[in-house]
Design a protein around this motif. Structure first.
Motif, PDB file in Angstrom:
ATOM      1  N   THR A   1     -50.647 -81.100 -67.811  1.00 28.26           N
ATOM      2  CA  THR A   1     -50.851 -81.974 -66.654  1.00 28.26           C
ATOM      3  C   THR A   1     -49.539 -82.575 -66.155  1.00 28.26           C
ATOM      4  N   HIS A   2     -48.437 -82.314 -66.825  1.00 23.76           N
ATOM      5  CA  HIS A   2     -47.159 -82.923 -66.444  1.00 23.76           C
ATOM      6  C   HIS A   2     -46.675 -82.443 -65.082  1.00 23.76           C
ATOM      7  N   ASP A   3     -46.977 -81.194 -64.765  1.00 22.91           N
ATOM      8  CA  ASP A   3     -46.521 -80.625 -63.501  1.00 22.91           C
ATOM      9  C   ASP A   3     -47.614 -80.609 -62.440  1.00 22.91           C
ATOM     10  N   ALA A   4     -48.724 -81.296 -62.725  1.00 19.53           N
ATOM     11  CA  ALA A   4     -49.866 -81.223 -61.815  1.00 19.53           C
ATOM     12  C   ALA A   4     -49.532 -81.766 -60.436  1.00 19.53           C
ATOM     13  N   ARG A   5     -48.777 -82.858 -60.370  1.00 21.68           N
ATOM     14  CA  ARG A   5     -48.480 -83.445 -59.070  1.00 21.68           C
ATOM     15  C   ARG A   5     -47.687 -82.472 -58.202  1.00 21.68           C
TER      16      ARG A   5
ATOM     17  N   PRO B   1     -56.820 -87.771 -53.759  1.00 18.37           N
ATOM     18  CA  PRO B   1     -57.236 -87.285 -55.085  1.00 18.37           C
ATOM     19  C   PRO B   1     -56.101 -87.402 -56.089  1.00 18.37           C
ATOM     20  N   ASP B   2     -56.475 -87.598 -57.331  1.00 19.26           N
ATOM     21  CA  ASP B   2     -55.485 -87.629 -58.402  1.00 19.26           C
ATOM     22  C   ASP B   2     -55.086 -86.196 -58.724  1.00 19.26           C
ATOM     23  N   PRO B   3     -53.813 -85.822 -58.594  1.00 21.01           N
ATOM     24  CA  PRO B   3     -53.407 -84.426 -58.818  1.00 21.01           C
ATOM     25  C   PRO B   3     -53.748 -83.926 -60.216  1.00 21.01           C
ATOM     26  N   GLN B   4     -53.612 -84.789 -61.219  1.00 26.25           N
ATOM     27  CA  GLN B   4     -53.919 -84.380 -62.585  1.00 26.25           C
ATOM     28  C   GLN B   4     -55.396 -84.036 -62.731  1.00 26.25           C
ATOM     29  N   LYS B   5     -56.258 -84.908 -62.228  1.00 22.42           N
ATOM     30  CA  LYS B   5     -57.699 -84.653 -62.315  1.00 22.42           C
ATOM     31  C   LYS B   5     -58.082 -83.425 -61.507  1.00 22.42           C
ATOM     32  N   LEU B   6     -57.496 -83.282 -60.326  1.00 20.48           N
ATOM     33  CA  LEU B   6     -57.786 -82.120 -59.490  1.00 20.48           C
ATOM     34  C   LEU B   6     -57.377 -80.833 -60.182  1.00 20.48           C
ATOM     35  N   TRP B   7     -56.208 -80.845 -60.817  1.00 19.01           N
ATOM     36  CA  TRP B   7     -55.681 -79.683 -61.530  1.00 19.01           C
ATOM     37  C   TRP B   7     -56.641 -79.222 -62.625  1.00 19.01           C
ATOM     38  N   LEU B   8     -57.165 -80.177 -63.401  1.00 13.52           N
ATOM     39  CA  LEU B   8     -58.066 -79.838 -64.500  1.00 13.52           C
ATOM     40  C   LEU B   8     -59.466 -79.501 -63.998  1.00 13.52           C
ATOM     41  N   ASP B   9     -59.938 -80.228 -62.996  1.00 12.36           N
ATOM     42  CA  ASP B   9     -61.292 -79.994 -62.498  1.00 12.36           C
ATOM     43  C   ASP B   9     -61.429 -78.635 -61.822  1.00 12.36           C
TER      44      ASP B   9
END
Length: 227
Positions: free
Chosen positions: A19-23, A39-47
């Motif tokens: 998740t470090h590079d999600a943003r 949206p939160d980039p980290q949550k979006l990345w995982l979802d």
């Protein structure tokens, strides 16, 4: 020429749990800036990965499914806890009864299951198997056996070790997955296992019949219903 039927029996899935590079990945420079309800980039990345994973596991023609990724859903090292990864992906693994989840990042060894998948027979579980392992010379400390990310989130560690490097031998056949973690090295004198290099640290077998009935058995424990 006779017809030849090829049975595809296994599916190996690679996910990106970093998740470090999600943003940066989810908000490229040419994307217009967000001003409200962003949206939160980290949550979006995982979802996004969770939705894709749910789709391919729910409509899965393969008998076996194995997922691999780096940051674990159940951290095993002291001071580590990947809550976003666990929140996004663990329900998908459980709901779809994936067979094996292989993870790293923690520089310790741990393997276990979600408590809801326990049976009345000691050494027999159902559901996914979760394993965290590492092979290099960099070690972290294990969390306490009675108070860790696993115990606080409804899961049990069957095997665990610190300051111990392993490699995994995994054999997939029609009806079984055989897993063995073999000790590859002990780079210092702080290993928590008395087993020597070259010995098997941990082993189990997943057995599944054609109807999808599955059992995970520890070595020396019979598969329920086996003759």
């Amino acid at each position: 020429m006779d017809n030849v039927v090829i049975a595809v029996v296994d599916r190996f899935i690679s996910l990106n749990a970093s998740t470090h590079d999600a943003r940066e990945l989810m908000t490229p420079p040419d994307l217009p800036p967000c001003s409200e309800d962003c949206p939160d980039p980290q949550k979006l990345w995982l979802d996004l990965q969770a939705r894709w994973l749910d789709h391919i596991l729910a409509d899965n023609p393969n008998k076996w499914s194995v997922a691999t990724f780096h940051q674990p859903v159940f951290s095993a090292a002291a001071g580590r806890d990947e809550k976003p990864v666990r929140g996004a992906w663990l329900p998908v693994f459980q709901r779809n009864d994936i067979d094996l989840v292989l993870m790293g990042h923690d520089h310790v060894y741990a393997r276990g299951y979600v408590n809801a998948d326990a049976t009345d027979t000691p050494g027999v579980t159902t559901g996914p198997v979760y394993a965290v392992a590492m092979a290099g010379p960099k070690y972290y400390e294990l969390s306490p056996a009675d108070d860790n990310v696993w115990t606080r989130n409804g899961a049990t560690q069957v095997a665990r070790a610190a300051h111990t490097s392993t490699f995994q031998g995994i054999t997939v056949s029609k009806d079984t997955i055989r897993y063995e973690a073999v000790i590859g090295a002990k780079w210092d004198d702080r290993s928590t296992t008395d087993k020597e290099v070259g010995e098997t640290l941990d082993a189990f077998t997943i057995t599944k019949n054609d109807d999808g009935v599955k059992y995970v058995t520890e070595d020396g424990v019979a598969v329920p219903g086996a003759r």
